[in-house]
Structures are given as structure tokens and as C-alpha cells.
Scaffold this active site. Sequence first.
Site, short mmCIF file in Angstrom:
data_model
loop_
_atom_site.label_atom_id
_atom_site.label_comp_id
_atom_site.label_asym_id
_atom_site.label_seq_id
_atom_site.Cartn_x
_atom_site.Cartn_y
_atom_site.Cartn_z
N VAL A 53 0.82 -1.21 0.00
CA VAL A 53 0.00 0.00 0.00
C VAL A 53 0.86 1.26 0.00
CG1 VAL A 53 -1.70 1.34 1.30
CG2 VAL A 53 -1.91 -1.15 1.16
N ASP A 94 10.37 3.24 6.38
CA ASP A 94 10.07 1.86 6.73
C ASP A 94 11.04 1.41 7.81
OD1 ASP A 94 8.34 -0.49 5.14
OD2 ASP A 94 9.97 -1.27 6.37
N ARG A 103 14.48 -3.14 3.23
CA ARG A 103 13.45 -2.65 2.32
C ARG A 103 13.86 -1.29 1.75
NH1 ARG A 103 9.75 -3.40 -1.57
NH2 ARG A 103 7.80 -2.25 -1.25
N THR A 125 -2.97 -4.36 9.11
CA THR A 125 -3.83 -4.59 10.29
C THR A 125 -4.28 -6.05 10.24
OG1 THR A 125 -5.59 -3.56 8.97
CG2 THR A 125 -4.64 -2.26 10.76
N THR A 156 -6.84 -0.59 7.17
CA THR A 156 -8.22 -1.02 7.36
C THR A 156 -8.47 -1.30 8.83
OG1 THR A 156 -8.23 -2.04 5.18
CG2 THR A 156 -9.95 -2.72 6.71
N CYS A 165 -6.94 -8.88 3.00
CA CYS A 165 -8.18 -8.10 3.11
C CYS A 165 -9.42 -8.95 3.36
CB CYS A 165 -8.40 -7.26 1.84
SG CYS A 165 -7.32 -5.83 1.71
N ARG A 224 0.67 -13.22 2.19
CA ARG A 224 -0.06 -12.90 3.40
C ARG A 224 -1.36 -13.70 3.51
NH1 ARG A 224 -0.38 -6.51 2.95
NH2 ARG A 224 -0.63 -7.12 0.77
#
Length: 429
Positions: free
Chosen positions: A21, A39, A44, A90, A125, A265, A336
Amino acid sequence: MPTSKLNLRNCKIGIVGLGYVGLPLAVEFGKRFSTIGFDIKPERVAELRAGRDSTLEVTREELRAAARLEYTADLKDLKRCKVYVVTVPTPIDEYKRPDLTPLVKASETVGKVLKRGDVVVYESTVYPGCTEEVCVPVLEKVSGLEFNEDFYCGYSPERINPGDKEHRLTTIRKVTAGSTPEVADFVDSLYSSIVVAGTHKASSIRVAEAAKVIENTQRDVNIALINELALIFNRLGIDTQEVLEAAGTKWNFLPFKPGLVGGHCIGVDPYYLTHKAQEIGYHPEMILAGRRINDNMALYVASEILKLMTTKRIHMNGARVLVMGMTFKENCPDLRNSKVVDVIRELEKFGADVDVYDPWVSTAEAVHEYRIRPIRKLQPGTYDAVVMAVAHKEFRELGVPGIRRLAKKQHVLYDIKHVFKRSEVDGRL
């Protein structure tokens, strides 16, 4: 600083979290504004400075186009920012409760550099009320500043679809909200400057939070319905795909398909809403029923593979099984909450020796996240069963003949993703 002084001129933006994101957002802002991508993982930051994105969401050319974007893992660099956008994950814990640890830690990080007049926008979220009930108190405590007097908050839920090269950040309409009317206008204008599809300004942060969490809850419930229909049609000896194709000839029939519901999600967000609902004394029936159905599909798939192997007199105990694909969706390296892992675990419980092959997956990440080491080379004539778990383009191109060559003469080919025709495989969801 009074809200009347909020404007986009000389606005320095800090993006906290450079994952699926945060990075696309940082790149788009970095084309127009002075932007700092932060980050906590130095590796990364190092790869992005080198012009490489391991998530494959942003190309080298796109990274170069963000001429005003810099990357850092040093917190002091964020002090120069006026707007902070939090884009951390999240997840849920082992009991399927919201795990707000990344969000709280990110808020603590921002709180350490927060100044008078700054704006903190959340994209993660969450359940309705989380930003103001959980994040704001953390910001106040760490910074010593007062909400809506010294600093302000906004909310603009992410709509990134990993691996999707058609629906991108700039082409998906963005929901925005702010903690005051003036801040709402500012946040909306900020996103309007990069999102060509336009924005929708919600009346409050809570409304925007609720809108986001029901987007994926709606999809989850719809997929659960189709999964339950697949269970029924299987017992009736009817091919689910044929039923869906026939029903789909009506203009308003929704084109959902059965499958494993994983990812960051759809398989997670409904638990944020049900958590809040139960907190206020309401037990959600339909949402949790859908979650139970979808969470149990891996067990059903494994049992169906076992039945097919039994009919061919192939013993599952000690059988060699190849699972093709490990990511939660096709043509994307995102692992994920992959429900393919649940299928693998179930097959192993039955005694199978399971190999996993996925050219999109990082071996180090698969080992770290799931203690699974994918194989890197396929051996023909090796397997008692092959499971088409993810519809990667490489697998589609291989075709049924190419896949069957990987198996022994007597074997089972099971297609979870409806990649091939029913007549070409031994079983499918």
C-alpha cells in the site's frame, strides 16, 4: 497552527510503511510533492534506493519517475514532514481478533516527530471508531499535543489490489475524511491531486472506516455463498462452474466463484467489523457464518483430494503430492494469509509428502512465514497427485498435458482455481 493555514503548497509528506500500500502511494505523491518514504526495515529501504521493488507493485521506471521521493529508516528524517500517512498492515491474531500492534507502533513512531499543525492520515483497514479511539490517544500521549487543537487526523482507506496492473491507485476512486471540516477538505484535495479517478469525501472518519471494512465483508459473504453452493452441487453431482455460467446469463447475477479466501483483506477485514459489533453488544450472524464457511474450505479441498486418490487406489499416507502455487492470488508474490498453506497442512495430516512449487514466491519469505521451502525444479513422473492451487500464468501456459507429465501414470489432478475444463481434470472445487 489554525486549520486555515492548511494548504498543499510546500507540503512535505511522510509515508509510514513501504509495503504493497505505502510504496505506490509514496511514488505517486513523490511525483508532485517532496515525499519521504519511511520503513522500519533497512533492507526494504536499501532495495528501493537501488531501484527495485520486491513486491512487484512498482516498476523501476515508476520508481525513477518519483523524482521528489526519498527513502529512509531513520526516524529523524520524518521530522521535516507536515503530513504523515500511515499504511501499515492490520492483521488478526490466532484467535481471529484484530491485532492493532503495527498500527499502535506506527502511531507511536509518528507521535515522536509530530508538531503543531501537522496532519496524520491513516490508510490501514480498521473497524469504525479505531482511528479516534485507539490511534489518536497514542498520538496525544507520545507527542504531548492535543487532538484537533495542535494536530489533526484524516482517513483514506487503501484500495490496492496486489498484482492488478489495471486497477491502480490513481484509477480507483478514493474515499477521504478528516477530523474537522477544514481538515476533510485538505485531505480530499491532497488525494485529488494524484487520483485521476476522483475522490468521495465522507462526512466523518467513522463513516470512511465503515465503508472500507464492508467492501471486503460484502465480498467475503458473497464468496461464502458460492462456496456453500459448491458443497451442495458437489453432493448432487453437478459441476458448479456450469451452474454459474448458466445463471450468469441473467444481467444482474453477480459473477463470484468458489475458492480459498485468503490475503490481507477479504479473509481478515470482516473480523474487524465483527469485533466491534460484539463490543457494542450485537452478535453478527451472517458475517461470521460466511467466515466459518470460507475458513473451512481448505479442509474440504484436502478431503476431496483424499477421496479421489482413494477411488484410484492411491494411498494418501506416504503419497507424493505437488501443490502448484502458494501465494494468495495469481501473478503476485504476496503470501499474506494464504489459505493454500492450510491445504498443505491438511494434506500433511493425512500423511502426504507435499512439495510446493511457486515461481513467484521468495524462498526466504516462505520459510520465514510458514516454514515451507518451495522446490525450484519440477521432476516429471514424480507425483501421485497434483493440486492446481493458484492460477499463475506459468501454470496456465503449461496446460493439462504439461502438468500431468509431472505425475505418475496413476494419479489425481485437482483444480481449485477452475483453470481447466471439468473434463480435463479429476476434480475441482
